[in-house]
Design a protein around this motif. Structure first.
Motif, PDB file in Angstrom:
ATOM      1  N   UNK A  29      -9.596   3.721  12.072  1.00 55.93           N
ATOM      2  CA  UNK A  29      -8.352   3.468  12.792  1.00 55.93           C
ATOM      3  C   UNK A  29      -7.244   3.154  11.783  1.00 55.93           C
ATOM      4  N   UNK A  30      -6.085   3.752  11.976  1.00 54.51           N
ATOM      5  CA  UNK A  30      -4.989   3.687  11.018  1.00 54.51           C
ATOM      6  C   UNK A  30      -4.559   2.251  10.703  1.00 54.51           C
ATOM      7  N   UNK A  31      -4.331   1.434  11.698  1.00 57.55           N
ATOM      8  CA  UNK A  31      -3.848   0.076  11.470  1.00 57.55           C
ATOM      9  C   UNK A  31      -4.845  -0.800  10.736  1.00 57.55           C
ATOM     10  N   UNK A  32      -6.108  -0.615  11.026  1.00 65.08           N
ATOM     11  CA  UNK A  32      -7.149  -1.413  10.369  1.00 65.08           C
ATOM     12  C   UNK A  32      -7.293  -1.025   8.904  1.00 65.08           C
ATOM     13  N   UNK A  33      -7.184   0.267   8.622  1.00 67.27           N
ATOM     14  CA  UNK A  33      -7.224   0.729   7.240  1.00 67.27           C
ATOM     15  C   UNK A  33      -5.997   0.211   6.491  1.00 67.27           C
ATOM     16  N   UNK A 105       1.633   9.076   7.628  1.00 64.73           N
ATOM     17  CA  UNK A 105       1.123   8.068   8.557  1.00 64.73           C
ATOM     18  C   UNK A 105       0.590   6.856   7.802  1.00 64.73           C
ATOM     19  N   UNK A 106      -0.242   7.098   6.794  1.00 62.88           N
ATOM     20  CA  UNK A 106      -0.839   5.999   6.035  1.00 62.88           C
ATOM     21  C   UNK A 106       0.226   5.292   5.198  1.00 62.88           C
ATOM     22  N   UNK A 107       1.104   6.044   4.562  1.00 65.73           N
ATOM     23  CA  UNK A 107       2.137   5.436   3.717  1.00 65.73           C
ATOM     24  C   UNK A 107       3.062   4.544   4.521  1.00 65.73           C
ATOM     25  N   UNK A 108       3.491   5.009   5.708  1.00 67.46           N
ATOM     26  CA  UNK A 108       4.378   4.195   6.554  1.00 67.46           C
ATOM     27  C   UNK A 108       3.679   2.935   7.043  1.00 67.46           C
ATOM     28  N   UNK A 109       2.419   3.073   7.434  1.00 70.92           N
ATOM     29  CA  UNK A 109       1.683   1.926   7.959  1.00 70.92           C
ATOM     30  C   UNK A 109       1.496   0.855   6.889  1.00 70.92           C
ATOM     31  N   UNK A 110       1.154   1.267   5.671  1.00 68.42           N
ATOM     32  CA  UNK A 110       0.941   0.287   4.598  1.00 68.42           C
ATOM     33  C   UNK A 110       2.272  -0.321   4.162  1.00 68.42           C
ATOM     34  N   UNK A 111       3.304   0.494   4.050  1.00 66.42           N
ATOM     35  CA  UNK A 111       4.609  -0.011   3.624  1.00 66.42           C
ATOM     36  C   UNK A 111       5.153  -1.058   4.593  1.00 66.42           C
ATOM     37  N   UNK A 112       4.869  -0.864   5.887  1.00 67.37           N
ATOM     38  CA  UNK A 112       5.315  -1.831   6.881  1.00 67.37           C
ATOM     39  C   UNK A 112       4.610  -3.170   6.788  1.00 67.37           C
ATOM     40  N   UNK A 120       7.944  -5.678  -2.939  1.00 58.95           N
ATOM     41  CA  UNK A 120       7.337  -4.711  -2.045  1.00 58.95           C
ATOM     42  C   UNK A 120       7.588  -3.283  -2.490  1.00 58.95           C
ATOM     43  N   UNK A 121       8.771  -3.023  -3.047  1.00 61.85           N
ATOM     44  CA  UNK A 121       9.078  -1.687  -3.563  1.00 61.85           C
ATOM     45  C   UNK A 121       8.208  -1.351  -4.761  1.00 61.85           C
ATOM     46  N   UNK A 122       7.884  -2.350  -5.584  1.00 61.05           N
ATOM     47  CA  UNK A 122       6.987  -2.119  -6.717  1.00 61.05           C
ATOM     48  C   UNK A 122       5.551  -1.929  -6.248  1.00 61.05           C
ATOM     49  N   UNK A 123       5.151  -2.693  -5.240  1.00 64.18           N
ATOM     50  CA  UNK A 123       3.770  -2.649  -4.767  1.00 64.18           C
ATOM     51  C   UNK A 123       3.419  -1.311  -4.123  1.00 64.18           C
ATOM     52  N   UNK A 124       4.353  -0.701  -3.398  1.00 70.21           N
ATOM     53  CA  UNK A 124       4.046   0.552  -2.705  1.00 70.21           C
ATOM     54  C   UNK A 124       3.781   1.674  -3.698  1.00 70.21           C
ATOM     55  N   UNK A 125       4.223   1.516  -4.941  1.00 66.38           N
ATOM     56  CA  UNK A 125       3.954   2.529  -5.964  1.00 66.38           C
ATOM     57  C   UNK A 125       2.503   2.479  -6.445  1.00 66.38           C
TER      58      UNK A 125
END
Length: 147
Positions: A29-33, A105-112, A120-125
């Motif tokens: 499931x996307x949110x759990x991952x 989908x995964x990138x948006x979910x994790x970034x949120x 947070x901008x450094x972490x998403x990289x």
């Protein structure tokens, strides 16, 4: 009189040990991952977690095209963005986003789930998402994490 037996250790960018982790999102499931990946990227799973330092690991997510959404989220959930022009609000469903690329989908979910700051901008990289099972990070010897 020294009664303090333990000192609080705060990590900095020189003392952080960053590892590589691989997560297989096949039929999860996307949110759990995303919540587990965000926790690993942030570094909250480590004993020396420091909130203002990038002390998390680099995460590789494979099989992003096989991630699941529960309920009617494929058609009823909406991603909202704005172009910056008057009347420029745009809506997109996860099904439409997956048609472009399922990495979104995964990138948006994790970034949120990461802080909305410079950190947070450094972490998403530190997030690398791939649709299939192939990835170019074999040289880093990532450890697989079961979710």
């Amino acid at each position: 009189m020294d009664t303090l037996s333990y000192k609080t250790v705060s990590l900095n960018s020189a003392t952080v040990e960053k590892n590589w982790v691989i997560v297989d999102a096949d039929s999860l499931v996307l949110g759990r991952v995303a919540s587990e990946v965000a926790k690993i990227i942030r570094g909250k799973h480590k004993a020396g977690y420091t909130p203002n330092v990038d002390c998390g690991d680099n995460v590789i997510v494979i099989n992003a095209d096989k991630v699941r959404l529960t309920g009617k989220k494929w058609t009823e959930k909406q991603y909202v963005r704005h172009t910056g022009f008057p009347g420029g609000q745009r809506f997109e469903t996860p099904a439409e986003a997956k048609a472009k690329t399922s990495r979104l989908l995964v990138e948006r979910a994790v970034k949120g789930m990461l802080p909305k700051t410079k950190l947070g901008s450094k972490l998403i990289k530190n997030l690398y998402v791939y649709e299939g099972t192939e990835h170019p990070h074999d040289a880093q010897k990532p450890k697989e994490v079961k979710l």
